[in-house]
Design a protein around this motif. Structure first.
Motif, short mmCIF file in Angstrom:
data_model
loop_
_atom_site.label_atom_id
_atom_site.label_comp_id
_atom_site.label_asym_id
_atom_site.label_seq_id
_atom_site.Cartn_x
_atom_site.Cartn_y
_atom_site.Cartn_z
N UNK A 187 -3.91 -9.19 -45.79
CA UNK A 187 -4.43 -10.36 -44.28
C UNK A 187 -5.52 -11.41 -44.89
N UNK A 188 -6.02 -10.22 -45.21
CA UNK A 188 -8.10 -10.93 -45.96
C UNK A 188 -7.67 -11.99 -47.01
N UNK A 189 -6.70 -12.31 -48.27
CA UNK A 189 -6.53 -13.59 -48.41
C UNK A 189 -6.08 -14.91 -48.06
N UNK A 190 -4.86 -14.21 -46.74
CA UNK A 190 -4.63 -15.28 -45.91
C UNK A 190 -5.67 -16.06 -45.16
N UNK A 191 -6.52 -15.02 -44.91
CA UNK A 191 -7.57 -16.10 -44.33
C UNK A 191 -8.61 -16.52 -44.67
N UNK A 192 -8.83 -16.43 -45.66
CA UNK A 192 -9.36 -17.36 -47.07
C UNK A 192 -8.63 -18.44 -47.03
N UNK A 193 -6.91 -18.45 -47.67
CA UNK A 193 -6.58 -19.36 -47.32
C UNK A 193 -6.48 -20.79 -46.35
N UNK A 194 -6.61 -19.76 -44.88
CA UNK A 194 -6.35 -20.77 -44.04
C UNK A 194 -7.84 -21.13 -43.75
N UNK A 195 -8.45 -21.03 -44.20
CA UNK A 195 -10.50 -21.34 -43.86
C UNK A 195 -10.64 -22.38 -44.81
N UNK A 196 -10.08 -22.57 -45.67
CA UNK A 196 -10.97 -23.51 -46.83
C UNK A 196 -9.77 -24.60 -47.15
N UNK A 197 -8.24 -23.57 -47.11
CA UNK A 197 -7.34 -25.29 -47.17
C UNK A 197 -6.63 -26.04 -45.42
N UNK A 198 -7.15 -25.08 -44.88
CA UNK A 198 -7.06 -25.25 -43.81
C UNK A 198 -7.66 -25.37 -42.06
N UNK A 199 -9.44 -25.54 -42.80
CA UNK A 199 -10.84 -25.59 -41.65
C UNK A 199 -10.46 -26.41 -40.71
N UNK A 200 -9.44 -27.37 -40.46
CA UNK A 200 -9.13 -28.04 -39.31
C UNK A 200 -8.69 -26.76 -37.98
N UNK A 201 -7.18 -26.51 -38.65
CA UNK A 201 -6.72 -25.79 -37.73
C UNK A 201 -7.12 -24.50 -37.79
N UNK A 202 -8.52 -23.59 -38.30
CA UNK A 202 -9.39 -22.34 -38.75
C UNK A 202 -8.65 -21.70 -37.21
N UNK A 203 -9.79 -22.19 -36.63
CA UNK A 203 -10.13 -21.28 -35.11
C UNK A 203 -9.50 -21.20 -34.68
N UNK A 204 -8.42 -21.90 -34.32
CA UNK A 204 -7.21 -21.86 -33.39
C UNK A 204 -6.44 -20.80 -34.33
N UNK A 232 -3.78 -18.37 -55.04
CA UNK A 232 -2.96 -19.71 -55.90
C UNK A 232 -3.04 -21.31 -55.54
N UNK A 233 -3.15 -20.89 -53.95
CA UNK A 233 -3.97 -21.94 -53.33
C UNK A 233 -4.79 -22.78 -52.82
N UNK A 234 -5.75 -20.93 -53.28
CA UNK A 234 -7.25 -21.96 -52.21
C UNK A 234 -7.94 -22.36 -54.51
#
Length: 331
Positions: A119-136, A222-224
């Motif tokens: 989950x933590x790795x997915x959280x970092x992926x979303x924060x870095x690769x999808x910053x605009x949608x991350x808060x939602x 990998x995505x990060x």
């Protein structure tokens, strides 16, 4: 079919063999492991405390880090205090109930940690690769439900195998666990009945949790890494890669040792080399996690400084009040 013992002759306690070939180094090892345990507790308690009190750290990343630290505190405390006691004691026994309890909490907390790392790795992926949608995507409600799912995902699946282990007959004459805690392989080896079905169940559960978590973590990083390579600044790339390398080092140690120990069809045959590899998951990664994930972070360092400064000021204020009261009352 039961071989050589019945339920009335089943063992009511076990002997933990501990570390092999100590050769007079018992006190030295006790000192080293005690120091590591205290450092692990200190680092993880600091993270839990500062995340809980500092509003600047009320973000999904630090929320999950706080949960990881809670898991590390519980996981190490399930194993290490009893092991340390055995270093100084001549009584290496552990009751059957305590052994089964230790078995359950070690594996359920370990499973929860694997899920949380994914989950933590997915959280970092979303924060870095999808910053605009991350808060939602990672709102407070979502983070709470995901963290709860990680805890429940470890607590519930391990319950069935634990009950199965508790119902096994263990012969009194061979009740020596060749390990420093009640691990799966050494424990199943002592059963005086066939454990093949239970070993296959353990293998399936371990494979499902560890491998699925590993695939998720690897895909996220990998995505990060691909996103980091697109950073135009050389210094920015270096800083990001430094952080990723540290995280991947801990993840590799944790997953590698767990796969070696538990992702194998037969558990009861893997005894002699288990204790040395288990040291990594029991001592090394819980000690490294606070420093790799949080204590090197500038935001956490600032929050810790502010927390200690506030504690010092409150202590000084209380001391001043006490002195003033003493002068006025003469007490």
């Amino acid at each position: 079919m039961v071989l050589g013992c019945n339920q009335s002759n089943s063992a009511t306690e076990f002997i933990l063999a501990g570390f092999p070939n100590l050769n007079g180094t018992r006190v030295e090892l006790f000192s080293v492991f005690l120091l590591v345990y205290l450092l692990t507790l200190t680092g993880n308690v600091l993270i839990v405390g500062v995340v809980g009190v500092d509003t600047r750290l009320q973000t999904p990343m630090y929320f999950f880090l706080g949960n990881l630290s809670c898991l590390e505190i519980l996981l190490t405390s399930v194993i290490i205090p009893k092991m340390l006691n055995n270093f100084l004691s001549r009584q290496y026994t552990i009751s059957f109930a305590a052994c089964v309890t230790q078995f359950y909490f070690y594996f359920c907390l370990g499973a929860s940690e694997f899920l949380l790392l994914a989950v933590m790795s997915v959280d970092r992926y979303l924060a870095i690769c999808h910053p605009l949608r991350y808060p939602l995507l990672m709102s407070g409600a979502v983070c709470f439900r995901v963290a709860l799912a990680c805890w429940m995902g470890g607590l519930l699946p391990v319950l069935g195998p634990t009950v199965a282990v508790a119902l096994l007959p263990f012969c009194k004459q061979s009740a020596v666990v060749q390990h420093f805690f009640c691990d799966s392989g050494p424990l199943l080896r002592l059963a005086c009945t066939s454990t093949e079905k239970l070993e296959k169940t353990d293998f399936a559960l371990a494979s499902l949790v560890i491998v699925s978590s590993l695939v998720t973590t690897a895909a996220s990083y990998g995505h990060i890494i691909r996103a980091v390579l697109r950073i135009p600044s050389v210094s920015g790339r270096q800083k990001a890669f430094s952080t990723c390398t540290s995280h991947l080092m801990v993840v590799t140690l944790f997953y590698g040792s767990a796969i070696f120990l538990y992702v194998r069809p037969s558990q009861s045959g893997s005894v002699e080399s288990n204790w040395s590899v288990t040291v990594i998951t029991t001592f090394v990664t819980p000690l490294l996690n606070p420093f790799i994930y949080a204590l090197r972070n500038e935001g956490v360092q600032e929050a810790l400084k502010d927390m200690f400064r506030k504690i010092a000021m409150e202590s000084f204020g209380n001391l001043s009040l006490a002195k003033t009261f003493h002068k006025k009352t003469g007490r």
